[in-house]
Design a protein around this motif. Structure first.
Motif, PDB file in Angstrom:
ATOM      1  N   PHE A 103       0.827  -1.204   0.000  1.00 35.43           N
ATOM      2  CA  PHE A 103       0.000   0.000   0.000  1.00 35.43           C
ATOM      3  C   PHE A 103       0.866   1.262   0.000  1.00 35.43           C
ATOM      4  O   PHE A 103       0.646   2.181  -0.778  1.00 35.43           O
ATOM      5  CB  PHE A 103      -0.920  -0.017   1.225  1.00 35.43           C
ATOM      6  CG  PHE A 103      -1.743   1.236   1.382  1.00 35.43           C
ATOM      7  CD1 PHE A 103      -2.984   1.340   0.784  1.00 35.43           C
ATOM      8  CD2 PHE A 103      -1.275   2.311   2.122  1.00 35.43           C
ATOM      9  CE1 PHE A 103      -3.749   2.493   0.927  1.00 35.43           C
ATOM     10  CE2 PHE A 103      -2.022   3.463   2.268  1.00 35.43           C
ATOM     11  CZ  PHE A 103      -3.268   3.556   1.662  1.00 35.43           C
ATOM     12  N   LEU A 104       1.857   1.310   0.890  1.00 36.58           N
ATOM     13  CA  LEU A 104       2.700   2.505   0.991  1.00 36.58           C
ATOM     14  C   LEU A 104       3.542   2.738  -0.263  1.00 36.58           C
ATOM     15  O   LEU A 104       3.852   3.876  -0.597  1.00 36.58           O
ATOM     16  CB  LEU A 104       3.607   2.416   2.220  1.00 36.58           C
ATOM     17  CG  LEU A 104       2.904   2.579   3.562  1.00 36.58           C
ATOM     18  CD1 LEU A 104       3.874   2.298   4.700  1.00 36.58           C
ATOM     19  CD2 LEU A 104       2.277   3.954   3.695  1.00 36.58           C
ATOM     20  N   ALA A 105       3.883   1.654  -0.952  1.00 40.62           N
ATOM     21  CA  ALA A 105       4.679   1.796  -2.177  1.00 40.62           C
ATOM     22  C   ALA A 105       3.870   2.428  -3.307  1.00 40.62           C
ATOM     23  O   ALA A 105       4.434   3.092  -4.179  1.00 40.62           O
ATOM     24  CB  ALA A 105       5.208   0.428  -2.611  1.00 40.62           C
ATOM     25  N   ASP A 106       2.541   2.259  -3.276  1.00 43.25           N
ATOM     26  CA  ASP A 106       1.695   2.794  -4.340  1.00 43.25           C
ATOM     27  C   ASP A 106       0.273   3.003  -3.813  1.00 43.25           C
ATOM     28  O   ASP A 106      -0.640   2.260  -4.160  1.00 43.25           O
ATOM     29  CB  ASP A 106       1.689   1.821  -5.526  1.00 43.25           C
ATOM     30  CG  ASP A 106       0.982   2.395  -6.738  1.00 43.25           C
ATOM     31  OD1 ASP A 106       0.851   3.642  -6.849  1.00 43.25           O
ATOM     32  OD2 ASP A 106       0.541   1.593  -7.587  1.00 43.25           O
ATOM     33  N   PRO A 107       0.076   4.013  -2.962  1.00 44.53           N
ATOM     34  CA  PRO A 107      -1.258   4.207  -2.379  1.00 44.53           C
ATOM     35  C   PRO A 107      -2.288   4.589  -3.437  1.00 44.53           C
ATOM     36  O   PRO A 107      -2.025   5.444  -4.275  1.00 44.53           O
ATOM     37  CB  PRO A 107      -1.067   5.344  -1.375  1.00 44.53           C
ATOM     38  CG  PRO A 107       0.318   5.840  -1.533  1.00 44.53           C
ATOM     39  CD  PRO A 107       1.042   4.984  -2.506  1.00 44.53           C
ATOM     40  N   MET A 133      -8.313 -18.463   9.626  1.00 48.78           N
ATOM     41  CA  MET A 133      -9.608 -18.052   9.090  1.00 48.78           C
ATOM     42  C   MET A 133      -9.353 -17.089   7.927  1.00 48.78           C
ATOM     43  O   MET A 133      -8.772 -16.017   8.149  1.00 48.78           O
ATOM     44  CB  MET A 133     -10.359 -17.337  10.216  1.00 48.78           C
ATOM     45  CG  MET A 133     -11.759 -16.972   9.944  1.00 48.78           C
ATOM     46  SD  MET A 133     -12.459 -16.457  11.550  1.00 48.78           S
ATOM     47  CE  MET A 133     -12.834 -14.790  11.175  1.00 48.78           C
ATOM     48  N   PRO A 134      -9.710 -17.435   6.695  1.00 45.84           N
ATOM     49  CA  PRO A 134      -9.519 -16.492   5.580  1.00 45.84           C
ATOM     50  C   PRO A 134     -10.201 -15.152   5.891  1.00 45.84           C
ATOM     51  O   PRO A 134     -11.227 -15.106   6.569  1.00 45.84           O
ATOM     52  CB  PRO A 134     -10.201 -17.188   4.399  1.00 45.84           C
ATOM     53  CG  PRO A 134     -10.141 -18.640   4.750  1.00 45.84           C
ATOM     54  CD  PRO A 134     -10.334 -18.690   6.246  1.00 45.84           C
ATOM     55  N   TYR A 135      -9.604 -14.066   5.367  1.00 41.91           N
ATOM     56  CA  TYR A 135     -10.151 -12.735   5.626  1.00 41.91           C
ATOM     57  C   TYR A 135      -9.801 -11.786   4.496  1.00 41.91           C
ATOM     58  O   TYR A 135      -9.008 -12.116   3.617  1.00 41.91           O
ATOM     59  CB  TYR A 135      -9.640 -12.192   6.971  1.00 41.91           C
ATOM     60  CG  TYR A 135      -8.143 -11.995   7.062  1.00 41.91           C
ATOM     61  CD1 TYR A 135      -7.559 -10.764   6.793  1.00 41.91           C
ATOM     62  CD2 TYR A 135      -7.304 -13.047   7.426  1.00 41.91           C
ATOM     63  CE1 TYR A 135      -6.195 -10.572   6.880  1.00 41.91           C
ATOM     64  CE2 TYR A 135      -5.931 -12.869   7.521  1.00 41.91           C
ATOM     65  CZ  TYR A 135      -5.379 -11.636   7.250  1.00 41.91           C
ATOM     66  OH  TYR A 135      -4.014 -11.452   7.330  1.00 41.91           O
ATOM     67  N   GLU A 136     -10.420 -10.623   4.538  1.00 40.13           N
ATOM     68  CA  GLU A 136     -10.168  -9.589   3.542  1.00 40.13           C
ATOM     69  C   GLU A 136      -9.531  -8.371   4.199  1.00 40.13           C
ATOM     70  O   GLU A 136      -9.868  -8.028   5.330  1.00 40.13           O
ATOM     71  CB  GLU A 136     -11.475  -9.158   2.866  1.00 40.13           C
ATOM     72  CG  GLU A 136     -12.125 -10.257   2.071  1.00 40.13           C
ATOM     73  CD  GLU A 136     -13.459  -9.864   1.479  1.00 40.13           C
ATOM     74  OE1 GLU A 136     -13.826 -10.482   0.463  1.00 40.13           O
ATOM     75  OE2 GLU A 136     -14.125  -8.959   2.019  1.00 40.13           O
ATOM     76  N   VAL A 137      -8.642  -7.739   3.463  1.00 43.52           N
ATOM     77  CA  VAL A 137      -8.096  -6.433   3.840  1.00 43.52           C
ATOM     78  C   VAL A 137      -8.879  -5.423   3.010  1.00 43.52           C
ATOM     79  O   VAL A 137      -8.925  -5.523   1.782  1.00 43.52           O
ATOM     80  CB  VAL A 137      -6.586  -6.340   3.537  1.00 43.52           C
ATOM     81  CG1 VAL A 137      -6.058  -4.954   3.901  1.00 43.52           C
ATOM     82  CG2 VAL A 137      -5.813  -7.435   4.250  1.00 43.52           C
ATOM     83  N   LEU A 138      -9.510  -4.486   3.693  1.00 48.05           N
ATOM     84  CA  LEU A 138     -10.342  -3.503   3.006  1.00 48.05           C
ATOM     85  C   LEU A 138      -9.616  -2.176   2.850  1.00 48.05           C
ATOM     86  O   LEU A 138      -8.899  -1.738   3.760  1.00 48.05           O
ATOM     87  CB  LEU A 138     -11.638  -3.262   3.789  1.00 48.05           C
ATOM     88  CG  LEU A 138     -12.514  -4.487   4.041  1.00 48.05           C
ATOM     89  CD1 LEU A 138     -13.725  -4.096   4.867  1.00 48.05           C
ATOM     90  CD2 LEU A 138     -12.934  -5.142   2.734  1.00 48.05           C
ATOM     91  N   LEU A 139      -9.823  -1.549   1.713  1.00 50.46           N
ATOM     92  CA  LEU A 139      -9.321  -0.197   1.462  1.00 50.46           C
ATOM     93  C   LEU A 139     -10.337   0.786   2.006  1.00 50.46           C
ATOM     94  O   LEU A 139     -11.527   0.708   1.676  1.00 50.46           O
ATOM     95  CB  LEU A 139      -9.124   0.022  -0.038  1.00 50.46           C
ATOM     96  CG  LEU A 139      -8.729   1.432  -0.464  1.00 50.46           C
ATOM     97  CD1 LEU A 139      -7.314   1.749   0.009  1.00 50.46           C
ATOM     98  CD2 LEU A 139      -8.837   1.577  -1.970  1.00 50.46           C
ATOM     99  N   LEU A 140      -9.877   1.685   2.872  1.00 52.25           N
ATOM    100  CA  LEU A 140     -10.719   2.768   3.376  1.00 52.25           C
ATOM    101  C   LEU A 140     -10.471   3.987   2.497  1.00 52.25           C
ATOM    102  O   LEU A 140      -9.341   4.444   2.376  1.00 52.25           O
ATOM    103  CB  LEU A 140     -10.348   3.100   4.822  1.00 52.25           C
ATOM    104  CG  LEU A 140     -10.529   2.010   5.859  1.00 52.25           C
ATOM    105  CD1 LEU A 140      -9.881   2.409   7.180  1.00 52.25           C
ATOM    106  CD2 LEU A 140     -12.002   1.708   6.044  1.00 52.25           C
ATOM    107  N   GLN A 141     -11.530   4.501   1.896  1.00 56.82           N
ATOM    108  CA  GLN A 141     -11.394   5.677   1.053  1.00 56.82           C
ATOM    109  C   GLN A 141     -11.871   6.907   1.809  1.00 56.82           C
ATOM    110  O   GLN A 141     -12.681   6.822   2.726  1.00 56.82           O
ATOM    111  CB  GLN A 141     -12.174   5.477  -0.249  1.00 56.82           C
ATOM    112  CG  GLN A 141     -11.594   4.364  -1.088  1.00 56.82           C
ATOM    113  CD  GLN A 141     -12.334   4.111  -2.380  1.00 56.82           C
ATOM    114  OE1 GLN A 141     -12.122   3.111  -2.992  1.00 56.82           O
ATOM    115  NE2 GLN A 141     -13.204   5.001  -2.814  1.00 56.82           N
TER     116      GLN A 141
END
Length: 159
Positions: A103-107, A133-141
């Motif tokens: 994320f930090l390399a290309d926000p 437990m599978p999970y998702e990383v969400l983008l906060l806009q």
């Protein structure tokens, strides 16, 4: 090689190296707001530091206030909130270090940060034996919209 040519070569090399892109870990120090009694927060901090990030942990009595200040909606909250000291990007909960680095390399444009809501078993800092437990990383806009930034379907995808 004459001294003047060596000097020019050294100056040219210095100029080239000075313009190399920084690694994601060099971009920002993370200030991690957490409860003083939460063990999984400490484990996540260990994970993020082991992956090259600089961290300043801050124990707070009212994490809800921190989350309100950063406009993190209840549905997207977790046990700790990391904030980039220079960028202000938010990393809520057990976001894997490699995803933070990506994320930090290309926000993405209009990004506020990333979140792993709740506390998925097997995520960094939430390890329980070999359970996962599978999970998702969400983008906060910035406009309040979220979308899936990454899916983590196996422990190996975190590292």
């Amino acid at each position: 090689m004459p001294t003047s040519i060596r000097t020019l070569a050294a100056l040219a090399l210095t100029a080239v190296l000075a313009h190399q892109p920084a690694t994601a870990q060099e971009l920002d120090r993370l200030v991690v707001h957490k409860s003083p009694t939460c063990g999984c927060c400490g484990k996540w901090i260990d994970h993020i530091e082991e992956n090259g990030f600089a961290v300043t942990p801050v124990d707070v009595a009212d994490l809800g206030q921190v989350k309100r200040e950063h406009d993190i909606w209840p549905a997207y909250r977790s046990c700790h909130t990391a904030v980039g000291e220079q960028t202000g990007y938010i990393f809520e909960g057990h976001v894997p270090a490699r995803i933070v680095a990506r994320f930090l390399a290309d926000p993405p444009a209009d990004a506020k940060g990333l979140t792993v809501p709740a506390m998925p078993v097997g995520s960094p800092g939430m390890e329980v034996g070999d359970r996962f437990m599978p999970y998702e990383v969400l983008l906060l806009q910035k406009d309040g919209v979220t979308r899936v930034y990454a899916r983590i379907d196996s422990p190996e995808q975190q590292y």
